[in-house]
Design a protein around this motif. Sequence first.
Motif, PDB file in Angstrom:
ATOM      1  N   PHE A 365      71.499  30.820  55.275  1.00 16.96           N
ATOM      2  CA  PHE A 365      70.556  31.179  56.335  1.00 16.96           C
ATOM      3  C   PHE A 365      70.491  30.017  57.317  1.00 16.96           C
ATOM      4  N   ALA A 366      71.032  30.230  58.489  1.00 16.81           N
ATOM      5  CA  ALA A 366      71.051  29.182  59.501  1.00 16.81           C
ATOM      6  C   ALA A 366      69.681  29.077  60.175  1.00 16.81           C
ATOM      7  N   GLU A 367      69.193  27.861  60.314  1.00 18.04           N
ATOM      8  CA  GLU A 367      67.923  27.610  60.990  1.00 18.04           C
ATOM      9  C   GLU A 367      67.919  26.171  61.466  1.00 18.04           C
ATOM     10  N   PHE A 368      67.243  25.908  62.587  1.00 16.58           N
ATOM     11  CA  PHE A 368      67.161  24.544  63.107  1.00 16.58           C
ATOM     12  C   PHE A 368      65.958  24.422  64.014  1.00 16.58           C
ATOM     13  N   ASN A 385      68.840  20.244  61.340  1.00 17.68           N
ATOM     14  CA  ASN A 385      69.364  21.410  60.620  1.00 17.68           C
ATOM     15  C   ASN A 385      68.409  21.766  59.485  1.00 17.68           C
ATOM     16  N   GLN A 386      67.860  22.967  59.505  1.00 17.46           N
ATOM     17  CA  GLN A 386      66.931  23.431  58.462  1.00 17.46           C
ATOM     18  C   GLN A 386      67.521  24.596  57.668  1.00 17.46           C
ATOM     19  N   ASP A 392      79.093  24.196  53.703  1.00 14.59           N
ATOM     20  CA  ASP A 392      80.354  23.457  53.736  1.00 14.59           C
ATOM     21  C   ASP A 392      80.497  22.678  55.043  1.00 14.59           C
ATOM     22  N   SER A 393      80.174  23.323  56.171  1.00 11.53           N
ATOM     23  CA  SER A 393      80.304  22.667  57.466  1.00 11.53           C
ATOM     24  C   SER A 393      79.422  23.390  58.478  1.00 11.53           C
ATOM     25  N   VAL A 394      79.226  22.737  59.626  1.00  9.79           N
ATOM     26  CA  VAL A 394      78.379  23.311  60.669  1.00  9.79           C
ATOM     27  C   VAL A 394      79.073  23.170  62.015  1.00  9.79           C
ATOM     28  N   ARG A 395      78.615  23.983  62.952  1.00  9.87           N
ATOM     29  CA  ARG A 395      79.097  23.890  64.332  1.00  9.87           C
ATOM     30  C   ARG A 395      77.922  24.141  65.262  1.00  9.87           C
ATOM     31  N   TRP A 396      77.632  23.146  66.106  1.00  7.94           N
ATOM     32  CA  TRP A 396      76.554  23.262  67.082  1.00  7.94           C
ATOM     33  C   TRP A 396      77.157  23.550  68.463  1.00  7.94           C
ATOM     34  N   ILE A 426      76.706  28.020  60.486  1.00  6.63           N
ATOM     35  CA  ILE A 426      76.929  27.319  59.222  1.00  6.63           C
ATOM     36  C   ILE A 426      77.968  28.086  58.411  1.00  6.63           C
ATOM     37  N   PHE A 427      78.825  27.328  57.742  1.00  2.33           N
ATOM     38  CA  PHE A 427      79.882  27.887  56.907  1.00  2.33           C
ATOM     39  C   PHE A 427      79.590  27.514  55.461  1.00  2.33           C
ATOM     40  N   SER A 428      79.613  28.545  54.584  1.00  2.00           N
ATOM     41  CA  SER A 428      79.280  28.305  53.188  1.00  2.00           C
ATOM     42  C   SER A 428      80.131  29.204  52.309  1.00  2.00           C
ATOM     43  N   PRO A 429      80.134  28.976  50.982  1.00  2.00           N
ATOM     44  CA  PRO A 429      80.888  29.865  50.089  1.00  2.00           C
ATOM     45  C   PRO A 429      80.400  31.308  50.164  1.00  2.00           C
ATOM     46  N   GLY A 430      79.139  31.506  50.538  1.00  2.00           N
ATOM     47  CA  GLY A 430      78.594  32.862  50.641  1.00  2.00           C
ATOM     48  C   GLY A 430      78.834  33.512  51.975  1.00  2.00           C
ATOM     49  N   GLY A 431      79.591  32.857  52.848  1.00  2.00           N
ATOM     50  CA  GLY A 431      79.883  33.440  54.149  1.00  2.00           C
ATOM     51  C   GLY A 431      79.442  32.532  55.280  1.00  2.00           C
TER      52      GLY A 431
END
Length: 642
Positions: A365-368, A385-386, A392-396, A426-431
């Motif tokens: 869940f992306a939040e900031f 970043n909240q 795994d990684s982020v892109r702003w 946000i990139f994570s193992p869950g998508g």
Amino acid sequence: MRRHHFPAALLLILLIAPLMLTVPGCDELITEVNEITLFDSTLGQECVVCHTDNNDANIIVPRGQWENSAHANTTTLEATVTINGETFNTAQTECARCHSGNGYVAFIETGTPALQERPSVINCYTCHVVHSGQFGSWRLDSLRGGDTVMIADTGGQMAIYAQGTSNQCAQCHQAVEVPVFFEPTDSLEALWGPHFAPQAQMVLGVGGYRFGTSQIIPTHQAAVNRDGCNSCHFGANGGQGIGYRLGEHTFRLQNETDGQLVTTCNEAGCHASAPITDWVNLPVSDTLDQLADSLETLLVQLGALDPADTSGRTIRVGEVLSRGAAQMLHNYLLYRFDNSRGIHNTDYARALLQESVAQFDSLPFAEFMADVTLICAGATVTFTNQSTGAIDSVRWQFGEANAESTELNPTYTYDTAGVYTVQLTIFSPGGVDIERKFNYVRAEATAPGFIASDAVICTGASVNFTDVTSGPNIVSWTWRLDDTLIFSTAQNPSLTFNDTGTYSITLITTGDCGTDSLTRTDVLQVIDEIPQASFVDLIDTVGPAPQTVTTSNNTPNLTSGAAIDFLWDFGDPSTTDDTSSLRNGTYTYAIPGTYVITLTASSGCGSTQASDTIVVTLPGGSPAKASLWERVFGTTANDQDR
């Protein structure tokens, strides 16, 4: 002489016998091919195997049962349906594959859905091919369904459905497309998901996304190994229905009159050892519904389902979901649209629902947030970043071209005033998940601006200046003439100009975001010229009415280049619509008479006029008749009060 008398019946036979050799039999009527060259006393015996007064079970009863089935509902053919807010005509689109009789036949024969200009209702011959093959081997149970049916599975794969007579059912009762679960670069569309009839996938236990790894054997494996759907909905051994209302060609297992059909459940190899008396109210179905309700709540929270639809079956078109959330939504819809409350494959339904509910906690869940969202241009914003879930990684993306960062908690400086949308991916193992905040950061600056009441004035006149500076908390104003003389520190001053010329104005303002200035050159022109009106003389008698006159303006331009305003008055007392503000005027006179045309030329300093008189004659052009107006009205046209 003895006469020989033949019995009438014998005589009739002798007359008809030759004709019988040429009368077509059932095979010709059906196949349009008559291979009978000799009289055959058995002709027609094959037909009566099915078509006989004493064999209702072959055609009459099945037809009556079919009339109580959902397949006999003409709304399937004619309906215009709304799916997730979009309207589709089931008869005129590729839906005709399963919503019309000829659409289904065409699909089975070609393998390709086709539009049906004149769709037919689903009927006996939609499924049955009763006159196929060689004469003498026709069968009522010849079906169009094929030996196998390919049904969609996850990951773009296909599964094989080969369950006897129910292959026919699986041709339509399947999720035609199982989404390849995407990253959030696409949004949900109206036809996203398993549509309305994914029973084939549920029976086999395919087409849903498993978050677990355990292998699940179909709950009704015994039925799957025989005739699949028909093992229960039709019944074994030729069918075990209740009259025309349940089972067999009705395919119904319950109604308000007869209750439930349990005979097919309790056959040998199924529930014979522990007979079922009520399959509708099984505790396991209540448990599965509770799981589905819990998953529905989570999907509403994710924005995937429309909370206004209490049935929980409407997705939010346009919504962007993470891969994991999209998989959860698909599993949920697979269960809901199967419409069996898990009976078709209890263990598989339970796994899909339980694993999807558990997956919610691991979804990204992306939040900031930003430390400040209202700034002065040139200030720096710190983003925190909240997001939750394994990252795994982020892109702003900060809202300016090529303004990006892969830091977990970046800072960014906005040098230019404006309103900016900020996005975190946000990139994570869950998508992948995206949070986009529209018009999130506003960078302001002191931006001077003003409006002058006039652009051209005459000497001795005054101009009012109105401040339109933007920026937070503007506190001071300095006005300069030609960038030298300070003539005011008021917010909205006025200034009198006594000398001709072209002037520039400068405004300097100060506010919370600093000081800035704006200079507008040639913003004001001061003149003392009056234009001298003049136009080319017209012919005194211009012709008979109706007559169109075009004037040619030759008023000299002002030496200052200032604009001149013109007004033509064509002197027609019969109307008030006889003026023009164009440089050269055009007017049509409908009535004969004498008219005075006047041109007024104006500047801010004054105006002058020029005029000319014309005569419009009667048709025929007789000058003696040009005074008709005077004879009728007692005066000339240009003497009238205007």
